[in-house]
Design a protein around this motif. Structure first.
Motif, PDB file in Angstrom:
ATOM      1  N   ILE A   1       2.238  -4.259  -9.661  1.00  0.00           N
ATOM      2  CA  ILE A   1       3.137  -4.509  -8.512  1.00  0.00           C
ATOM      3  C   ILE A   1       2.885  -6.021  -8.313  1.00  0.00           C
ATOM      4  O   ILE A   1       1.818  -6.437  -8.254  1.00  0.00           O
ATOM      5  CB  ILE A   1       2.753  -3.827  -7.485  1.00  0.00           C
ATOM      6  CG1 ILE A   1       2.946  -2.214  -7.559  1.00  0.00           C
ATOM      7  CG2 ILE A   1       3.576  -4.300  -5.987  1.00  0.00           C
ATOM      8  CD1 ILE A   1       2.618  -1.441  -6.406  1.00  0.00           C
TER       9      ILE A   1
ATOM     10  N   SER B   1       0.853  -1.142  -0.075  1.00  0.00           N
ATOM     11  CA  SER B   1      -0.080  -0.043   0.034  1.00  0.00           C
ATOM     12  C   SER B   1       0.746   1.181  -0.066  1.00  0.00           C
ATOM     13  O   SER B   1       0.426   2.159  -0.491  1.00  0.00           O
ATOM     14  CB  SER B   1      -0.860  -0.069   1.342  1.00  0.00           C
ATOM     15  OG  SER B   1      -0.178  -0.082   2.300  1.00  0.00           O
TER      16      SER B   1
ATOM     17  N   THR C   1       7.928   2.219 -10.172  1.00  0.00           N
ATOM     18  CA  THR C   1       7.952   0.449 -10.192  1.00  0.00           C
ATOM     19  C   THR C   1       8.293   0.149 -11.603  1.00  0.00           C
ATOM     20  O   THR C   1       7.583   0.999 -12.700  1.00  0.00           O
ATOM     21  CB  THR C   1       6.905   0.013  -9.631  1.00  0.00           C
ATOM     22  OG1 THR C   1       5.820   0.496 -10.334  1.00  0.00           O
ATOM     23  CG2 THR C   1       6.622   0.486  -8.315  1.00  0.00           C
TER      24      THR C   1
ATOM     25  N   ARG D   1       2.263   1.697  -3.602  1.00  0.00           N
ATOM     26  CA  ARG D   1       1.034   2.059  -4.419  1.00  0.00           C
ATOM     27  C   ARG D   1       0.558   3.448  -4.239  1.00  0.00           C
ATOM     28  O   ARG D   1      -0.682   3.802  -4.620  1.00  0.00           O
ATOM     29  CB  ARG D   1      -0.087   1.199  -4.162  1.00  0.00           C
ATOM     30  CG  ARG D   1       0.002  -0.085  -4.938  1.00  0.00           C
ATOM     31  CD  ARG D   1      -1.305  -0.932  -4.873  1.00  0.00           C
ATOM     32  NE  ARG D   1      -0.913  -1.904  -5.629  1.00  0.00           N
ATOM     33  CZ  ARG D   1      -1.429  -3.319  -5.252  1.00  0.00           C
ATOM     34  NH1 ARG D   1      -2.466  -3.405  -4.105  1.00  0.00           N
ATOM     35  NH2 ARG D   1      -1.494  -4.314  -6.132  1.00  0.00           N
TER      36      ARG D   1
END
Length: 93
Positions: free
Chosen positions: A68, A50, A63, A53
């Motif tokens: 992910i 989290s 990323t 993100r």
């Protein structure tokens, strides 16, 4: 009365992970970040996801690939160029 939070504030975890990632020139994978969170912080490994993100406009990490998963490599985002306020003021006058 005791106030319980189901999802704690992860701003501190974000700073901890940013510092940890900055020491790895090629970035770190999600499993490496989860292991670090488990062994070196008070946060749960699941909170790493989290935290990574976060909204893209925050611009702290990138990323690759964008989705992910366990193969995702997390690197620091390039810092935006800083401007010199005195130079801008000179341009106005």
């Amino acid at each position: 009365m005791l106030d319980l939070e189901f999802e704690p504030d992860t701003a501190r975890l974000r700073r901890i992970l940013r510092d940890f990632i900055s020491k790895a020139p090629n970035g770190l994978t999600i499993p490496e970040l989860k292991q670090y969170a488990l062994l070196e912080t008070v946060y749960r490994p699941a909170q790493v996801i989290s935290t990574v993100r976060q909204p893209p406009e925050a611009g702290v990490v990138t990323t690759e690939p964008r989705a992910i998963n366990v193969k995702t490599r997390v690197t620091l985002a390039a810092a935006p160029p800083t401007t010199n306020p005195s130079a801008e003021q000179g341009a106005l006058w």
